[in-house]
Structure formats: structure tokens, C-alpha cells
Design a protein around this motif. Sequence first.
Motif, PDB file in Angstrom:
ATOM      1  N   LEU A  30       0.803  -1.231   0.000  1.00  0.00           N
ATOM      2  CA  LEU A  30       0.000   0.000   0.000  1.00  0.00           C
ATOM      3  C   LEU A  30       0.833   1.278   0.000  1.00  0.00           C
ATOM      4  O   LEU A  30       0.575   2.173  -0.808  1.00  0.00           O
ATOM      5  CB  LEU A  30      -0.993  -0.008   1.172  1.00  0.00           C
ATOM      6  N   PRO A  31       1.838   1.439   0.852  1.00  0.00           N
ATOM      7  CA  PRO A  31       2.612   2.692   0.823  1.00  0.00           C
ATOM      8  C   PRO A  31       3.224   2.993  -0.547  1.00  0.00           C
ATOM      9  O   PRO A  31       3.231   4.137  -0.988  1.00  0.00           O
ATOM     10  CB  PRO A  31       3.693   2.481   1.884  1.00  0.00           C
ATOM     11  N   ALA A  32       3.713   1.969  -1.225  1.00  0.00           N
ATOM     12  CA  ALA A  32       4.292   2.177  -2.559  1.00  0.00           C
ATOM     13  C   ALA A  32       3.233   2.622  -3.563  1.00  0.00           C
ATOM     14  O   ALA A  32       3.522   3.390  -4.484  1.00  0.00           O
ATOM     15  CB  ALA A  32       4.980   0.900  -3.044  1.00  0.00           C
ATOM     16  N   LEU A  33       2.015   2.169  -3.383  1.00  0.00           N
ATOM     17  CA  LEU A  33       0.927   2.559  -4.288  1.00  0.00           C
ATOM     18  C   LEU A  33       0.410   3.960  -4.003  1.00  0.00           C
ATOM     19  O   LEU A  33      -0.183   4.594  -4.875  1.00  0.00           O
ATOM     20  CB  LEU A  33      -0.222   1.548  -4.189  1.00  0.00           C
ATOM     21  N   MET A  34       0.629   4.455  -2.792  1.00  0.00           N
ATOM     22  CA  MET A  34       0.141   5.791  -2.421  1.00  0.00           C
ATOM     23  C   MET A  34       0.910   6.900  -3.141  1.00  0.00           C
ATOM     24  O   MET A  34       0.357   7.933  -3.461  1.00  0.00           O
ATOM     25  CB  MET A  34       0.228   5.988  -0.899  1.00  0.00           C
ATOM     26  N   LYS A  35       2.192   6.685  -3.384  1.00  0.00           N
ATOM     27  CA  LYS A  35       3.011   7.715  -4.029  1.00  0.00           C
ATOM     28  C   LYS A  35       2.454   8.076  -5.414  1.00  0.00           C
ATOM     29  O   LYS A  35       2.261   9.259  -5.694  1.00  0.00           O
ATOM     30  CB  LYS A  35       4.461   7.284  -4.103  1.00  0.00           C
ATOM     31  N   PRO A  36       2.175   7.133  -6.292  1.00  0.00           N
ATOM     32  CA  PRO A  36       1.581   7.508  -7.577  1.00  0.00           C
ATOM     33  C   PRO A  36       0.207   8.179  -7.420  1.00  0.00           C
ATOM     34  O   PRO A  36      -0.125   9.098  -8.169  1.00  0.00           O
ATOM     35  CB  PRO A  36       1.459   6.188  -8.337  1.00  0.00           C
TER      36      PRO A  36
END
Length: 177
Positions: A30-36
Amino acid sequence: MKSEMDSAPIGSFSGCHSGIIEHMDTFARLPALMKPAEEARSIAASMQQFFRDIVLTHHQEEERELFTAVMASAAHGEELELVRAIVTRLTSEHRELERCWASLEPQMKKVARGELVKVDTQAIEQLTAGYKAHADYEEQEFLPLAERILGRNANHMAALGMSLHMRRSSKRVVGYI
């Protein structure tokens, strides 16, 4: 000696961990997906302000100041007809680009708020490609012609510069009142 019945409850606990671990691994992404997603919100918000404050103002200044000055200074006949044709094309492209943006703006407002929305990627591609082609034509064809025409009379070039300066100065002053 333990019977199978005694260890059966322990086995049921052991078996459920693999499903929990699988969900935890998915959650960890989830954190990696939040950046985009954050970048999409930022781009959408920025583009709304940019189009309103920069692009539309640029179109207005070109149409009111530059196009008018070049047409007024063009030599009657073939040169004036060429300028009129180019100005007609560029103005038409302005309106088409603005219509394309108008269709995208409601989607961008939703994206900027973090709402899930199906974005018209074809319209984005049309707007970006259309603007690049428009800018290229203007830079390669119209602006050199405008410079030649206005450059024949230093007063015409100075008048255009003064007009743009006055327009921009009045906007700054009005913004503070």
C-alpha cells in the motif's frame, strides 16, 4: 502419549497464518501505491490552476495583443492574407484545445480530491499532442513571421511590448486591491 485429538486445535491455528501472511504482504504494498496516487492528485490540481492562470491568459494575450499587432502591421495583399490564415488557424486551435480541457477539467477536479474516477486517457493524449503540434507550428511559422513584420517598424514592436507590460501590470495591481 498424546492423541491426534489433543493436537487438532493447534493445527487449525497453524493453517490460518498463511492466509493472514498473504493479506499482510498485499497490505505492505500500500505505501508504494500511495506515491503515484499522491502524484496524480498533485498533477491534477496543478494542471487546473496552470490551464486557468497560464494557458488561457496566454491565449488571450496572443489573440488580443500579438495577433492584432501583426495583422495591423502586415503589408496589404499576400502577406496580410497569410497572416489572417495563420491567425485563424491558431485561434481555432486555441478554442479546440480549450474545449478538450473543458471536457477533462471535471475529471481532474475529482482526481485532485482523491476520488476514484475513470480518466479519459484519449482526451489527455489529444490535448497534449494537440498542444505540442500547436506550439510547434506557432514557434516555427507564426512567430518568425511576426518578428519580421513587427521588426520592420521599431514603434510597432515597442507598442506590443508596452501593451503586454500594461496588461500584466494592471493584473498585478488589481490582484492586491
